[in-house]
Enzyme design. Structure first.
Site, PDB file in Angstrom:
ATOM      1  NE  ARG A   1     -10.890  -9.767  -1.886  1.00 47.56           N
ATOM      2  CZ  ARG A   1     -11.218  -8.942  -2.870  1.00 47.56           C
ATOM      3  NH1 ARG A   1     -11.496  -9.420  -4.058  1.00 47.56           N
ATOM      4  NH2 ARG A   1     -11.277  -7.636  -2.647  1.00 47.56           N
TER       5      ARG A   1
ATOM      6  CE  LYS B   1      -3.991  -1.697   2.660  1.00 53.89           C
ATOM      7  NZ  LYS B   1      -5.022  -1.536   1.622  1.00 53.89           N
TER       8      LYS B   1
HETATM    9  N1  BES Z   1      -8.189  -3.560   4.488  1.00 55.74           N
HETATM   10  C1  BES Z   1      -8.356  -3.198   3.138  1.00 55.74           C
HETATM   11  C2  BES Z   1      -9.668  -2.453   2.877  1.00 55.74           C
HETATM   12  C3  BES Z   1      -9.823  -1.100   3.517  1.00 55.74           C
HETATM   13  C4  BES Z   1      -9.535   0.056   2.815  1.00 55.74           C
HETATM   14  C5  BES Z   1     -10.279  -0.986   4.819  1.00 55.74           C
HETATM   15  C6  BES Z   1      -9.683   1.304   3.410  1.00 55.74           C
HETATM   16  C7  BES Z   1     -10.428   0.269   5.417  1.00 55.74           C
HETATM   17  C8  BES Z   1     -10.139   1.397   4.716  1.00 55.74           C
HETATM   18  C9  BES Z   1      -8.361  -4.466   2.260  1.00 55.74           C
HETATM   19  O1  BES Z   1      -7.548  -5.493   2.708  1.00 55.74           O
HETATM   20  C10 BES Z   1      -7.804  -4.055   0.927  1.00 55.74           C
HETATM   21  O2  BES Z   1      -6.659  -3.709   0.871  1.00 55.74           O
HETATM   22  N2  BES Z   1      -8.637  -4.120  -0.100  1.00 55.74           N
HETATM   23  C11 BES Z   1      -8.226  -3.759  -1.411  1.00 55.74           C
HETATM   24  C12 BES Z   1      -8.778  -4.793  -2.374  1.00 55.74           C
HETATM   25  C13 BES Z   1      -8.249  -4.634  -3.767  1.00 55.74           C
HETATM   26  C14 BES Z   1      -6.784  -4.970  -3.803  1.00 55.74           C
HETATM   27  C15 BES Z   1      -9.037  -5.516  -4.691  1.00 55.74           C
HETATM   28  C16 BES Z   1      -8.799  -2.378  -1.712  1.00 55.74           C
HETATM   29  O3  BES Z   1      -9.959  -2.109  -1.332  1.00 55.74           O
HETATM   30  O4  BES Z   1      -8.098  -1.570  -2.285  1.00 55.74           O
HETATM   31 MN    MN Z   2      -5.542  -5.326   2.066  1.00 56.68          MN
END
Ligand code: BES
Ligand code: MN
Ligand code: ZN
Length: 473
Positions: free
Chosen positions: A325, A251
């Site tokens: 997931r 990230k």
């Molecule tokens: N934990 C994150 C989702 C999230 C984002 C929670 C902002 C709280 C605030 C999750 O694990 C994630 O990184 N999701 C990705 C999925 C994508 C790679 C398909 C996302 O939402 O960017």
């Molecule tokens: Mn994530």
């Protein structure tokens, strides 16, 4: 003392002792009694400050307008460092239990601060509960207030865990917290699976996500059997990623900044089951929390590689940041196989996509069962924790088709929250299942209404209400 008014400037109580003192304020026209408006009048008597609180229009009052108005009074009291607060409970067009519970919720949920991480001096100044003595005057149902005090205890705990440092609230710590709740609460049982147990159970997805972390993963189960005579059994599965770096799909800084919140779903389900036990609800419920970090390092699980899930389905990784997931897939299929629940609800900060769609006030609800979806929507209406039903359109399953494995873990950015839901659906078989994506409201960018810190505790009252309704049916 807090005295509530309607926007025609009539008091929302039959009588109050400060008619004289408040008359100049009301005559001056400075106070319009708009919803949540607060004006303070100072007196020479024992009651130093008298707060006039606006409730807006009497004919428009709802549980939520009451919660938010009294939250505003509590915030004002915090600003003045008030330690003792008496509140006159209004008469409204709602039934009196609803009025009392909403007023109490607005006050009590707002009366929380998180100062554990401040230096010593400010820590002392500001304990968890800022107003130490809160009394509601004119309440005919004290048991309603007592219940909310108990619920608040659970919600404060959940907020503490989410607000807490990821370095402190580790997978192991979550397991220990569950264990200590169990040992201090009659009827609660904790069952903790360690790494070797996860290996034995072939939970390849949790183990894959965990690989780069220095900290072992756990699968935490906290159960409460409140109705042994009933076959009904609910599993609440909560995402327990204690820190989400994204893994090799790292990230960027701004997105990682809030990722200590990624165990919110896990905290929510543990808090809910704890409260079900404290309140002795006649339900059978188990929280299941897959707990791990999603770290980055030379042991990271890899993009393009295929990992075998607990269910036997294999997953080809095309984004290591879609780890939630993965851990949920193993936890869901394990929970369904071992507990044989009548319904399962998972709760997770799963996608940024749901925040794009619904913002921070609402969570998304996905479900394969109409009855279960309706029950959750009904509970949401009651508690004010807003939910919006989202589709699970099978047309979009194509995007998860993999070259090597059975499934890809992501299907592209469009409809991201639904595709996450469709992925999870592959692991629940025919069990009645609902998925709540609370990435928005679990951890908000700034405090608002009765959410005084970033961690809100969203979902605890919702799930508790859902369980209570289950108990009556
Ligand atoms: N934990 C994150 C989702 C999230 C984002 C929670 C902002 C709280 C605030 C999750 O694990 C994630 O990184 N999701 C990705 C999925 C994508 C790679 C398909 C996302 O939402 O960017
Ligand atoms: Mn994530
Ligand atoms: Zn995550």
């Amino acid at each position: 003392m807090v005295i509530p008014f309607w926007d025609d400037l009539t008091a929302a109580v039959t009588e109050h002792p400060f008619t004289e003192e408040l008359a100049p304020l009301l005559q001056a026209g400075d106070f319009k009694a708009k919803q949540g408006e607060v004006s303070c009048v100072y007196t020479r008597g024992k009651e130093k400050r008298v707060l006039a609180l606006g409730l807006g229009k009497a004919e428009k009052v709802t549980c939520e307008t009451l919660r938010r108005a009294f939250a505003s009074a509590m915030r004002f009291a915090h600003g003045k460092k008030v330690k003792r607060l008496a509140v006159l409970v209004p008469h409204t067009r709602l039934v009196s239990e609803e009025t009392v519970s909403s007023v109490a919720e607005g006050l009590v949920l707002t009366n929380y601060a998180f100062t554990k991480l401040k230096g010593e001096a400010s820590q002392k100044e500001s304990p968890t509960v800022l107003v130490e003595h809160l009394s509601l005057i004119g309440v005919k149902c004290p048991e309603v207030v007592e219940k909310i005090q108990v619920v608040a205890k659970g919600i404060y705990l959940v907020r503490d865990w989410i607000n807490g440092n990821a370095d402190d609230i580790t997978p192991k710590m979550l397991a220990e917290l569950a264990r200590s709740l169990a040992s201090s609460t009659p009827g609660l049982k904790a069952h903790i699976l360690e790494k070797k147990d996860l290996e034995r159970e072939k939970m390849g997805l949790i183990l894959a996500v965990n690989r780069a972390s220095n900290l072992d993963p756990y699968l935490i189960e906290l159960s409460y059997q409140g109705d042994p005579s009933s076959q009904d059994k609910i599993a609440l599965v909560g995402k327990g990623v204690t820190y989400d770096t994204g893994g090799l799909s790292l990230k960027p800084t701004d997105n990682m900044l809030t990722m200590k919140c990624d165990m919110s779903g896990g905290a929510t389900v543990l808090g809910t089951v704890y409260l079900a036990a404290l309140l002795k609800l006649k339900v059978n419920v188990t929280a299941v929390v897959p707990a791990t970090e999603n770290s980055i390092g030379s042991k990271s699980y890899k993009l393009g590689d295929v990992y075998r899930s607990h269910s036997g389905k294999t997953v080809e990784i095309n984004n290591t940041d879609a780890e939630g997931r993965l851990v949920l897939a193993d936890a869901l299929s394990y929970a369904i196989q071992t507990l044989k629940p009548t319904a399962v609800v998972d709760v997770a900060t799963l996608t940024g996509s749901i925040i794009m769609a619904l913002g921070e006030e609402m969570a998304g609800l996905f479900a394969n069962d109409e009855g279960l979806a309706q029950d959750l929507m009904g509970a949401s209406e009651k508690t004010g924790e807003q939910l919006w039903r989202m589709p699970l359109n099978p047309d979009y399953k194509d995007s998860l088709r993999a070259d090597f494995g059975d499934l890809l873990n992501t299907g592209g950015r469009d409809a991201g929250a639904m595709k996450a839901g469709l992925f999870l659906q592959e692991f629940v078989g025919t069990t009645a299942w609902a998925h709540i994506d609370l990435a928005g409201p679990a951890y908000v960018s700034r405090p608002k209404h009765y959410w005084p810190t970033k961690a809100t505790g969203y979902g605890v009252r919702l799930l508790l209400e859902f369980l209570e309704r289950r108990a009556h049916s």
